[in-house]
Design an enzyme around this catalytic site. Structure first.
Site, PDB file in Angstrom:
ATOM      1  N   HIS A   1     -48.634  -5.594  -2.795  1.00  0.00           N
ATOM      2  CA  HIS A   1     -48.435  -6.943  -3.307  1.00  0.00           C
ATOM      3  C   HIS A   1     -48.180  -7.939  -2.179  1.00  0.00           C
ATOM      4  CE1 HIS A   1     -47.322  -5.674  -7.674  1.00  0.00           C
ATOM      5  NE2 HIS A   1     -48.518  -5.248  -7.295  1.00  0.00           N
TER       6      HIS A   1
ATOM      7  N   GLU B   1     -45.892 -10.232  -1.819  1.00  0.00           N
ATOM      8  CA  GLU B   1     -44.496 -10.302  -1.391  1.00  0.00           C
ATOM      9  C   GLU B   1     -44.161  -9.118  -0.481  1.00  0.00           C
ATOM     10  OE1 GLU B   1     -44.628 -11.572  -5.831  1.00  0.00           O
ATOM     11  OE2 GLU B   1     -45.691 -10.192  -4.507  1.00  0.00           O
TER      12      GLU B   1
ATOM     13  N   CYS C   1     -43.035  -8.903  -9.395  1.00  0.00           N
ATOM     14  CA  CYS C   1     -42.870  -7.734 -10.263  1.00  0.00           C
ATOM     15  C   CYS C   1     -41.547  -7.044  -9.915  1.00  0.00           C
ATOM     16  CB  CYS C   1     -44.034  -6.763 -10.072  1.00  0.00           C
ATOM     17  SG  CYS C   1     -43.982  -5.869  -8.494  1.00  0.00           S
TER      18      CYS C   1
ATOM     19  N   CYS D   1     -41.375  -5.662  -6.222  1.00  0.00           N
ATOM     20  CA  CYS D   1     -41.159  -6.736  -5.249  1.00  0.00           C
ATOM     21  C   CYS D   1     -39.765  -7.331  -5.388  1.00  0.00           C
ATOM     22  CB  CYS D   1     -42.221  -7.816  -5.409  1.00  0.00           C
ATOM     23  SG  CYS D   1     -43.882  -7.246  -4.953  1.00  0.00           S
TER      24      CYS D   1
END
Length: 169
Positions: free
Chosen positions: A84, A86, A112, A115
């Site tokens: 991801h 992040e 999410c 993260c």
């Protein structure tokens, strides 16, 4: 500074969010393009976008594992080749020896749960998002418990750079 230039100059929030939006254009995910930037004292510390780990084949080139397996968006994050946005921003800072503790995250979507836990442990205390992303109640609950302040940034798409900030919780 003349009046024309002053009116067209973006705020700091808009400036950093637009950098996150630009980072999202580097995404190699076939389903979703997400960008993130971590900032401290009005300085960019790290950026990230979602895609395969460095040096590995991209989903754009070999297809999406999640599509092949019929996995809905926002579920079973571990069954994905991509990292991801992040996570990539946190990793970029770590591999460069940069502390993001006390930093601010600008992300094109709500983080999410995976993260969120990484951001909490990295001591990021404030997050600006463009949209709500995944319907992830646990992520919201844990960030609230950790006292991470989340704001939704609404960018205006006309000449005068203006934004609206709403607290998410």
């Amino acid at each position: 500074m003349n009046e024309k230039n002053h009116n067209s100059r973006p705020s700091w929030h808009e400036y950093f969010m637009r950098i996150a939006m630009l980072a999202a254009t580097r995404s190699t995910c076939r389903r979703r393009q997400v960008g993130a930037v971590i900032v401290k004292n009005k300085k960019v510390l790290a950026t990230g976008y979602n895609g395969s780990p460095a040096g590995l084949e991209h989903c754009l080139d070999i297809g999406c594992l999640r599509e092949k397996m019929g996995i809905p968006s926002g579920q079973r994050h571990e069954l994905c080749r991509a990292i991801h946005a992040e996570q990539n921003a946190i990793i970029q800072a770590a591999t460069s020896g940069i502390s993001i503790s006390g930093g601010i995250l600008y992300s094109t979507t709500f983080p999410c749960i995976l993260c969120a836990k990484m951001l909490i442990n990295s001591r990021v205390k404030e997050i600006y998002i463009l949209d709500d992303g995944y319907p992830d109640d646990l992520s919201r609950e844990m960030m609230e418990e950790a006292e991470v302040v989340i704001h939704r940034l609404r960018l205006e798409e006309h000449k005068e750079h203006k934004e609206k900030i709403e607290d998410v919780r």
